[in-house]
Design a protein around this motif. Structure first.
Motif, PDB file in Angstrom:
ATOM      1  N   ALA A   1      -7.713  -0.658  -1.926  1.00 15.33           N
ATOM      2  CA  ALA A   1      -7.358  -0.665  -3.171  1.00 15.33           C
ATOM      3  C   ALA A   1      -8.483  -0.346  -4.059  1.00 15.33           C
ATOM      4  O   ALA A   1      -8.321   0.916  -4.713  1.00 15.33           O
ATOM      5  CB  ALA A   1      -6.579  -1.773  -3.678  1.00 15.33           C
ATOM      6  N   LYS A   2      -9.734  -0.697  -3.833  1.00 16.33           N
ATOM      7  CA  LYS A   2     -10.875  -0.289  -4.382  1.00 16.33           C
ATOM      8  C   LYS A   2     -11.178   1.135  -4.078  1.00 16.33           C
ATOM      9  O   LYS A   2     -11.828   1.875  -4.876  1.00 16.33           O
ATOM     10  CB  LYS A   2     -12.145  -1.185  -3.995  1.00 16.33           C
ATOM     11  N   GLY A   3     -10.869   1.410  -2.946  1.00 16.83           N
ATOM     12  CA  GLY A   3     -11.281   2.848  -2.393  1.00 16.83           C
ATOM     13  C   GLY A   3     -10.026   3.852  -2.988  1.00 16.83           C
ATOM     14  O   GLY A   3      -9.951   4.881  -2.331  1.00 16.83           O
ATOM     15  N   GLY A   4      -8.914   3.312  -3.476  1.00 16.64           N
ATOM     16  CA  GLY A   4      -7.749   4.209  -3.831  1.00 16.64           C
ATOM     17  C   GLY A   4      -7.119   4.484  -2.695  1.00 16.64           C
ATOM     18  O   GLY A   4      -6.318   5.735  -2.494  1.00 16.64           O
ATOM     19  N   PHE A   5      -7.114   3.562  -1.457  1.00 19.80           N
ATOM     20  CA  PHE A   5      -6.434   3.729  -0.520  1.00 19.80           C
ATOM     21  C   PHE A   5      -6.733   5.409   0.061  1.00 19.80           C
ATOM     22  O   PHE A   5      -5.885   6.237   0.282  1.00 19.80           O
ATOM     23  CB  PHE A   5      -4.855   3.675  -0.502  1.00 19.80           C
ATOM     24  N   ASP A   6      -8.147   5.493   0.610  1.00 21.70           N
ATOM     25  CA  ASP A   6      -8.571   6.665   1.099  1.00 21.70           C
ATOM     26  C   ASP A   6      -8.532   7.852   0.293  1.00 21.70           C
ATOM     27  O   ASP A   6      -8.077   8.973   0.594  1.00 21.70           O
ATOM     28  CB  ASP A   6      -7.725   7.106   2.466  1.00 21.70           C
ATOM     29  N   GLU A   9       0.785  -1.251   0.104  1.00 25.75           N
ATOM     30  CA  GLU A   9      -0.046  -0.015   0.009  1.00 25.75           C
ATOM     31  C   GLU A   9       0.967   1.406  -0.008  1.00 25.75           C
ATOM     32  O   GLU A   9       0.521   2.159  -0.854  1.00 25.75           O
ATOM     33  CB  GLU A   9      -0.838   0.040   1.409  1.00 25.75           C
ATOM     34  N   LEU A  10       1.852   1.418   0.963  1.00 27.27           N
ATOM     35  CA  LEU A  10       2.615   2.441   0.731  1.00 27.27           C
ATOM     36  C   LEU A  10       3.596   2.782  -0.417  1.00 27.27           C
ATOM     37  O   LEU A  10       3.649   3.842  -0.876  1.00 27.27           O
ATOM     38  CB  LEU A  10       3.755   2.243   2.061  1.00 27.27           C
ATOM     39  N   THR A  11       3.887   1.851  -1.033  1.00 27.53           N
ATOM     40  CA  THR A  11       4.641   1.774  -2.246  1.00 27.53           C
ATOM     41  C   THR A  11       3.644   2.334  -3.209  1.00 27.53           C
ATOM     42  O   THR A  11       4.125   3.146  -4.236  1.00 27.53           O
ATOM     43  CB  THR A  11       5.155   0.486  -2.682  1.00 27.53           C
ATOM     44  N   VAL A  12       2.594   1.757  -3.552  1.00 26.51           N
ATOM     45  CA  VAL A  12       1.400   2.233  -4.481  1.00 26.51           C
ATOM     46  C   VAL A  12       1.209   3.636  -4.313  1.00 26.51           C
ATOM     47  O   VAL A  12       1.084   4.329  -5.478  1.00 26.51           O
ATOM     48  CB  VAL A  12       0.238   1.379  -4.486  1.00 26.51           C
ATOM     49  N   ILE A  13       0.876   4.402  -3.119  1.00 27.30           N
ATOM     50  CA  ILE A  13       0.869   5.458  -2.914  1.00 27.30           C
ATOM     51  C   ILE A  13       1.902   6.209  -3.117  1.00 27.30           C
ATOM     52  O   ILE A  13       1.754   7.480  -3.883  1.00 27.30           O
ATOM     53  CB  ILE A  13       0.435   5.774  -1.466  1.00 27.30           C
ATOM     54  N   ALA A  14       3.145   5.869  -2.788  1.00 28.05           N
ATOM     55  CA  ALA A  14       4.327   6.719  -3.411  1.00 28.05           C
ATOM     56  C   ALA A  14       4.681   6.751  -4.686  1.00 28.05           C
ATOM     57  O   ALA A  14       4.890   7.686  -5.409  1.00 28.05           O
ATOM     58  CB  ALA A  14       5.495   6.029  -2.569  1.00 28.05           C
ATOM     59  N   ILE A  15       4.181   5.699  -5.668  1.00 28.77           N
ATOM     60  CA  ILE A  15       4.130   5.673  -7.124  1.00 28.77           C
ATOM     61  C   ILE A  15       3.180   6.673  -7.750  1.00 28.77           C
ATOM     62  O   ILE A  15       3.309   7.275  -8.528  1.00 28.77           O
ATOM     63  CB  ILE A  15       3.936   4.322  -7.529  1.00 28.77           C
ATOM     64  N   ALA A  16       1.904   6.693  -6.850  1.00 30.26           N
ATOM     65  CA  ALA A  16       1.173   7.435  -7.436  1.00 30.26           C
ATOM     66  C   ALA A  16       1.476   8.900  -7.346  1.00 30.26           C
ATOM     67  O   ALA A  16       1.199   9.849  -8.075  1.00 30.26           O
ATOM     68  CB  ALA A  16      -0.263   7.120  -6.692  1.00 30.26           C
ATOM     69  N   GLN A  17       1.907   9.195  -6.072  1.00 27.23           N
ATOM     70  CA  GLN A  17       2.676  10.489  -5.806  1.00 27.23           C
ATOM     71  C   GLN A  17       3.746  10.958  -6.471  1.00 27.23           C
ATOM     72  O   GLN A  17       4.365  12.040  -6.332  1.00 27.23           O
ATOM     73  CB  GLN A  17       2.637  10.988  -4.401  1.00 27.23           C
ATOM     74  N   GLN A  18       4.404  10.021  -7.190  1.00 26.01           N
ATOM     75  CA  GLN A  18       5.775  10.263  -8.100  1.00 26.01           C
ATOM     76  C   GLN A  18       6.666  10.506  -7.020  1.00 26.01           C
ATOM     77  O   GLN A  18       7.603  11.413  -7.202  1.00 26.01           O
ATOM     78  CB  GLN A  18       5.629  11.193  -9.151  1.00 26.01           C
ATOM     79  N   ALA A  19       6.654   9.708  -6.023  1.00 25.69           N
ATOM     80  CA  ALA A  19       7.779   9.841  -4.697  1.00 25.69           C
ATOM     81  C   ALA A  19       8.444   8.555  -4.600  1.00 25.69           C
ATOM     82  O   ALA A  19       8.828   8.698  -3.351  1.00 25.69           O
ATOM     83  CB  ALA A  19       6.832  10.223  -3.605  1.00 25.69           C
ATOM     84  N   TYR A  20       8.346   7.757  -5.398  1.00 24.49           N
ATOM     85  CA  TYR A  20       8.862   6.551  -5.069  1.00 24.49           C
ATOM     86  C   TYR A  20      10.438   6.255  -5.950  1.00 24.49           C
ATOM     87  O   TYR A  20      10.451   6.757  -7.030  1.00 24.49           O
ATOM     88  CB  TYR A  20       8.168   5.218  -5.575  1.00 24.49           C
ATOM     89  N   ALA A  21      11.428   5.865  -5.199  1.00 28.94           N
ATOM     90  CA  ALA A  21      12.670   5.662  -6.023  1.00 28.94           C
ATOM     91  C   ALA A  21      13.071   4.054  -5.514  1.00 28.94           C
ATOM     92  O   ALA A  21      12.591   3.795  -4.613  1.00 28.94           O
ATOM     93  CB  ALA A  21      13.734   6.479  -5.473  1.00 28.94           C
TER      94      ALA A  21
END
Length: 186
Positions: free
Chosen positions: A168-173, A125-137
């Motif tokens: 995930a269905k709710g887009g992680f809040d 979940e944390l990884t998906v959120i970071a990817i969505a925010q373009q904050a993952y490396a």
């Protein structure tokens, strides 16, 4: 770095992490003596931390040389979560990772991981959120391999899997709008 008290099976991993960090910092090893689950233990340690960065690994992690120094070099600009090379997920998941504390505090209101999970999927979940925010490396040279001889056969916590699918269905809040990202790891 120095390692003091720790369960016998985790002590070699913790010592190796400390010896091979290649950077100054505090390595805090916490034993889950009450069997609360990794997520609760990480969140508890995180609430007590005053650090700028906070990492998570497990007792079965094998650290590569300079793993922490290499990871710290990647934190620039909008990188808020770094995934270590765990030898399994090919950069797609921060199964073991390092995050900027202010970012995770903003996401989960003071927690590091979403507290509903017990031992699995919080990292996804944390990884998906970071990817969505373009904050993952991801750093392929910052090695932190999981050495769990039975994990691929033991399975994942079914309640955690169900919770992840629901969130995930709710887009992680509402943090992830992309259907592709919401479908990762389901």
């Amino acid at each position: 770095m120095e390692v003091e008290f720790l369960a016998a099976e985790a002590l070699p991993s913790a010592r190796l992490m400390a010896w091979r960090a290649g950077d100054d910092g505090l390595l805090l090893a916490v034993e889950d003596a009450r069997r609360e689950g990794m997520i609760a233990v990480v969140n508890s340690a995180f609430r007590c931390s005053e650090s700028t960065y906070f990492g998570y690994v497990a007792q079965d992690a094998f650290a590569g040389r300079n793993w922490l120094a290499l990871a710290m070099q990647r934190f620039e600009g909008s990188v808020w979560l770094l995934g270590f090379n765990d030898g399994k997920w090919g950069s797609m998941l921060a199964g073991f990772g390092l995050a900027e504390c202010g970012w995770t505090q903003r996401i989960y209101g003071g927690e590091f991981f979403y507290p509903g999970y017990h031992s699995h999927y919080a990292d996804a979940e944390l990884t998906v959120i970071a990817i969505a925010q373009q904050a993952y490396a991801y750093d392929p040279n910052s090695l932190m391999v999981e050495v769990d001889w039975n994990k691929d056969h033991a399975g994942l916590d079914p309640q955690d899997r169900s919770l992840y699918a629901h969130r995930a269905k709710g887009g992680f809040d509402g943090r992830v709008s992309s259907p592709l990202l919401r479908g990762l790891f389901s």
